[in-house]
Design a protein around this motif. Structure first.
Motif, PDB file in Angstrom:
ATOM      1  N   ALA A   2      -0.804  -7.142  -7.339  1.00 31.00           N
ATOM      2  CA  ALA A   2       0.031  -5.937  -7.330  1.00 31.00           C
ATOM      3  C   ALA A   2      -0.797  -4.723  -6.950  1.00 31.00           C
ATOM      4  O   ALA A   2      -0.293  -3.790  -6.305  1.00 31.00           O
ATOM      5  CB  ALA A   2       0.679  -5.748  -8.699  1.00 31.00           C
ATOM      6  N   PHE A   3      -2.074  -4.721  -7.335  1.00 34.13           N
ATOM      7  CA  PHE A   3      -2.962  -3.599  -7.028  1.00 34.13           C
ATOM      8  C   PHE A   3      -3.023  -3.322  -5.531  1.00 34.13           C
ATOM      9  O   PHE A   3      -2.969  -2.159  -5.085  1.00 34.13           O
ATOM     10  CB  PHE A   3      -4.357  -3.911  -7.580  1.00 34.13           C
ATOM     11  N   LEU A   4      -3.112  -4.395  -4.712  1.00 29.52           N
ATOM     12  CA  LEU A   4      -3.228  -4.203  -3.275  1.00 29.52           C
ATOM     13  C   LEU A   4      -1.897  -3.729  -2.678  1.00 29.52           C
ATOM     14  O   LEU A   4      -1.876  -2.867  -1.785  1.00 29.52           O
ATOM     15  CB  LEU A   4      -3.680  -5.505  -2.608  1.00 29.52           C
ATOM     16  N   TYR A   5      -0.779  -4.283  -3.177  1.00 31.45           N
ATOM     17  CA  TYR A   5       0.530  -3.803  -2.721  1.00 31.45           C
ATOM     18  C   TYR A   5       0.723  -2.323  -3.088  1.00 31.45           C
ATOM     19  O   TYR A   5       1.235  -1.534  -2.298  1.00 31.45           O
ATOM     20  CB  TYR A   5       1.652  -4.643  -3.326  1.00 31.45           C
ATOM     21  N   ASN A   6       0.327  -1.977  -4.309  1.00 29.92           N
ATOM     22  CA  ASN A   6       0.445  -0.584  -4.737  1.00 29.92           C
ATOM     23  C   ASN A   6      -0.382   0.344  -3.849  1.00 29.92           C
ATOM     24  O   ASN A   6       0.022   1.478  -3.554  1.00 29.92           O
ATOM     25  CB  ASN A   6      -0.006  -0.425  -6.191  1.00 29.92           C
ATOM     26  N   THR A   7      -1.561  -0.156  -3.437  1.00 27.80           N
ATOM     27  CA  THR A   7      -2.422   0.647  -2.572  1.00 27.80           C
ATOM     28  C   THR A   7      -1.742   0.916  -1.237  1.00 27.80           C
ATOM     29  O   THR A   7      -1.794   2.035  -0.706  1.00 27.80           O
ATOM     30  CB  THR A   7      -3.761  -0.076  -2.342  1.00 27.80           C
ATOM     31  N   LEU A   8      -1.073  -0.107  -0.673  1.00 27.10           N
ATOM     32  CA  LEU A   8      -0.390   0.079   0.603  1.00 27.10           C
ATOM     33  C   LEU A   8       0.785   1.050   0.452  1.00 27.10           C
ATOM     34  O   LEU A   8       1.013   1.912   1.310  1.00 27.10           O
ATOM     35  CB  LEU A   8       0.099  -1.270   1.143  1.00 27.10           C
ATOM     36  N   ILE A   9       1.543   0.921  -0.625  1.00 24.99           N
ATOM     37  CA  ILE A   9       2.659   1.839  -0.869  1.00 24.99           C
ATOM     38  C   ILE A   9       2.138   3.266  -1.002  1.00 24.99           C
ATOM     39  O   ILE A   9       2.704   4.220  -0.453  1.00 24.99           O
ATOM     40  CB  ILE A   9       3.440   1.421  -2.128  1.00 24.99           C
ATOM     41  N   ARG A  10       1.034   3.418  -1.729  1.00 28.41           N
ATOM     42  CA  ARG A  10       0.426   4.742  -1.886  1.00 28.41           C
ATOM     43  C   ARG A  10      -0.034   5.284  -0.541  1.00 28.41           C
ATOM     44  O   ARG A  10       0.139   6.483  -0.238  1.00 28.41           O
ATOM     45  CB  ARG A  10      -0.749   4.649  -2.855  1.00 28.41           C
ATOM     46  N   ALA A  11      -0.631   4.424   0.278  1.00 31.53           N
ATOM     47  CA  ALA A  11      -1.113   4.858   1.592  1.00 31.53           C
ATOM     48  C   ALA A  11       0.048   5.335   2.463  1.00 31.53           C
ATOM     49  O   ALA A  11      -0.054   6.352   3.156  1.00 31.53           O
ATOM     50  CB  ALA A  11      -1.859   3.713   2.274  1.00 31.53           C
ATOM     51  N   GLN A  12       1.160   4.600   2.426  1.00 31.99           N
ATOM     52  CA  GLN A  12       2.324   5.011   3.205  1.00 31.99           C
ATOM     53  C   GLN A  12       2.876   6.341   2.702  1.00 31.99           C
ATOM     54  O   GLN A  12       3.337   7.169   3.485  1.00 31.99           O
ATOM     55  CB  GLN A  12       3.404   3.933   3.151  1.00 31.99           C
ATOM     56  N   THR A  13       2.829   6.542   1.400  1.00 35.29           N
ATOM     57  CA  THR A  13       3.270   7.814   0.832  1.00 35.29           C
ATOM     58  C   THR A  13       2.385   8.949   1.327  1.00 35.29           C
ATOM     59  O   THR A  13       2.876  10.028   1.674  1.00 35.29           O
ATOM     60  CB  THR A  13       3.223   7.758  -0.707  1.00 35.29           C
ATOM     61  N   MET A  14       1.087   8.723   1.366  1.00 34.77           N
ATOM     62  CA  MET A  14       0.144   9.748   1.844  1.00 34.77           C
ATOM     63  C   MET A  14       0.393  10.103   3.305  1.00 34.77           C
ATOM     64  O   MET A  14       0.278  11.260   3.707  1.00 34.77           O
ATOM     65  CB  MET A  14      -1.290   9.253   1.681  1.00 34.77           C
ATOM     66  N   MET A  15       0.753   9.113   4.107  1.00 36.55           N
ATOM     67  CA  MET A  15       0.907   9.334   5.546  1.00 36.55           C
ATOM     68  C   MET A  15       2.299   9.779   5.928  1.00 36.55           C
ATOM     69  O   MET A  15       2.538  10.177   7.069  1.00 36.55           O
ATOM     70  CB  MET A  15       0.548   8.056   6.324  1.00 36.55           C
ATOM     71  N   GLY A  16       3.260   9.720   4.990  1.00 36.39           N
ATOM     72  CA  GLY A  16       4.623  10.101   5.308  1.00 36.39           C
ATOM     73  C   GLY A  16       5.217   9.213   6.365  1.00 36.39           C
ATOM     74  O   GLY A  16       5.723   9.666   7.382  1.00 36.39           O
ATOM     75  N   VAL A  17       5.161   7.906   6.157  1.00 39.29           N
ATOM     76  CA  VAL A  17       5.566   6.939   7.171  1.00 39.29           C
ATOM     77  C   VAL A  17       7.043   7.074   7.482  1.00 39.29           C
ATOM     78  O   VAL A  17       7.883   7.145   6.607  1.00 39.29           O
ATOM     79  CB  VAL A  17       5.278   5.509   6.687  1.00 39.29           C
ATOM     80  N   ALA A  18       7.376   7.136   8.770  1.00 36.86           N
ATOM     81  CA  ALA A  18       8.771   7.241   9.207  1.00 36.86           C
ATOM     82  C   ALA A  18       9.332   5.867   9.489  1.00 36.86           C
ATOM     83  O   ALA A  18       8.619   4.894   9.682  1.00 36.86           O
ATOM     84  CB  ALA A  18       8.863   8.111  10.461  1.00 36.86           C
ATOM     85  N   GLY A  19      10.673   5.821   9.579  1.00 37.21           N
ATOM     86  CA  GLY A  19      11.349   4.543   9.706  1.00 37.21           C
ATOM     87  C   GLY A  19      11.083   3.826  11.011  1.00 37.21           C
ATOM     88  O   GLY A  19      11.261   2.625  11.103  1.00 37.21           O
TER      89      GLY A  19
END
Length: 482
Positions: free
Chosen positions: A82-99
């Motif tokens: 879960a730690f690695l998945y959480n890291t990716l979700i956090r990274a996407q939040t930081m970058m403001g990933v668009a659809g």
């Protein structure tokens, strides 16, 4: 973990130093160097900690979301916690990933499909991601209310936060009746109402026109000392202002122990919206004397107040302050300044403000209408066609303003050109535009064209505006000398 290892080899030391290096990288180049070092010494993709550190490093310094996803995909699929998945979700939040790059819920759904159980860190990241993701926010506006209620009803445990979140969600999306119903259920179940609840509820009561209920809520706030909360007090001021009770709004405002800039802006808006222009101007001065700096919201409320009563001196004062604090670069502020000068009859100052600011269709319309009421009518026509050159679209105000300018000095030739332009843009059948055309032709003495205009769609036009035939008959009476 490193300190507790019974045996440490060179790889362990490399891993410790590399994680420290990744956390403290200052650029994309350093992140790429760490990535290369990890691959050479076999630390990537085998080490979860290194993979996570590199993902966050690329998210911080790279503008390409696919790199972050690629780093995650290259990690060993059978050892992703879960730690690695959480890291990716956090990274996407930081970058403001668009659809159009990566669907935000794809990571979370992939996590569930892989059998990885979300932990306490997963949901805060997901909520932040949903908040930043504009398409999700648009979808929430169309969210089925019953589905929302069903999700809420299925919650095992509820507290004041969950109730407030539900009330706030309904209120924000315009489901005011559902928000009020949720508030009543919250009270019935014995939950304690706090400042967040009241701040969400009062705008709902305003939208539903339940002013008497709003006063009851105010009484409840007095009994429970919630009125002392600045957010509750601001909501009360807004409620009274929108209910046209300026005296009650003022009483709440001046009884506040502490005020923030929202309190001042709400009160300025209260005076301005209720046609108390002098009070609004005076409050802005009082605001500054109390150490608060007017914001763009303050200026967009007080400048129209200056324009309505022709208070040029105060308008100039506000204009100078906006130049000093840089808010004059705001398009809405610059439009309000231009409009203020135009309505005060200072078209030279309005033109200067127009020339020195950003422009949109509203900017042009302000001057087109302003010049149409003076002897500089040709400037209205010039600005009208300048909009076309600058790729801007005309609206009803543009046509009404320029036709009024042509009618003022009976400029039939220019009026016909505007009429032809309106036909090509399908504006000629709009009620206000056709009224302006009728006014133009009658003032130019072209009763034949006025009649032709009326006869294009006689039944519908007479039904829409019967006074037009009376206007035409009056002009015809003058022309014929009867």
């Amino acid at each position: 973990m490193f300190d507790e290892m019974p045996q440490r080899d060179l790889v362990s030391w490399y891993q410790k130093d590399l994680i420290s290096f990744c956390v403290n990288t200052k650029s994309l180049v350093q992140t790429q160097q760490a990535h290369a070092f990890a691959i050479i010494h076999g630390l990537f993709p085998t080490s979860i900690s290194i993979s996570a550190a590199l993902i966050l490093g690329y998210a911080t310094f790279s503008s390409h979301p696919r790199i972050v996803q690629m780093m995650f995909n290259q990690s060993l699929p059978f050892s992703r916690p879960a730690f690695l998945y959480n890291t990716l979700i956090r990274a996407q939040t930081m970058m403001g990933v668009a659809g159009d790059h990566i669907f935000p819920f794809g990571v979370y759904n992939g996590m569930l499909r892989s059998g990885v159980v979300p932990d306490d860190h997963t949901f805060p990241f997901m909520i932040k991601l949903c908040t930043d993701y504009t398409e999700v926010k648009k979808g929430l506006e169309c969210l089925n209310v019953e589905s929302s209620r069903r999700v809420f009803d299925e919650m095992v445990e509820r507290n004041e936060v969950s109730w407030n979140a539900m009330i706030g969600t309904f209120a924000h999306n315009g489901f005011n009746n559902h928000a009020l119903e949720s508030f009543r259920l919250m009270i019935d179940e014995g939950w304690k109402v706090n400042s967040t609840t009241i701040s969400s509820l009062l705008p709902v009561l305003v939208e539903l026109g339940k002013f008497s209920k709003g006063r009851e809520v105010h009484g409840f706030c007095l009994r429970t000392d919630l009125e002392c909360d600045v957010f509750v007090a601001n909501a009360l001021i807004d409620m009274y202002a929108k209910s046209e009770r300026s005296a009650e709004a003022s009483a709440v405002f001046y009884n506040m122990d502490s005020r923030n800039v929202v309190s001042w802006n709400t009160m300025v808006a209260n005076f301005a919206q209720n046609r108390l222009e002098l009070e609004a101007i005076g409050l802005v001065r009082e605001m500054q004397s109390n150490g608060q700096t007017p914001t763009s919201v303050t200026l967009t409320n007080v400048l129209p107040a200056c324009a309505r009563i022709g208070c040029l001196c105060s308008g100039k004062e506000i204009h100078s302050k906006s130049i000093r604090n840089g808010s004059v670069t705001d398009l809405f502020i610059s439009n309000d300044i231009t409009d203020m000068y135009a309505k005060c009859g200072c078209l030279n100052l309005a033109q200067n403000a127009f020339d020195m600011s950003l422009k949109d269709e509203i900017s042009y319309n302000i001057l087109i209408v302003g010049y149409s009421q003076t002897s500089y009518w040709s400037k209205s026509v010039e600005l009208f066609f300048e909009m076309v050159l600058n790729g801007m679209k005309h609206d009803t105000v543009s046509f009404v303003g320029v036709l009024s300018a042509c009618a003022t000095i009976s400029a039939i030739k220019q009026g016909k050109e505007i009429h032809a332009f309106a036909v090509r843009r399908l504006f000629h059948e709009h009620l206000f535009v056709s009224n302006s055309l009728l006014d133009l032709y009658t003032k130019c003495g072209r009763i034949d064209l006025s009649r032709k205009l009326l006869c294009l769609r006689p039944c519908e036009r007479m039904a829409l505006n019967p006074i037009r035939s009376h206007i035409l008959l009056c002009y015809q009476h003058v022309v014929m000398g009867d």
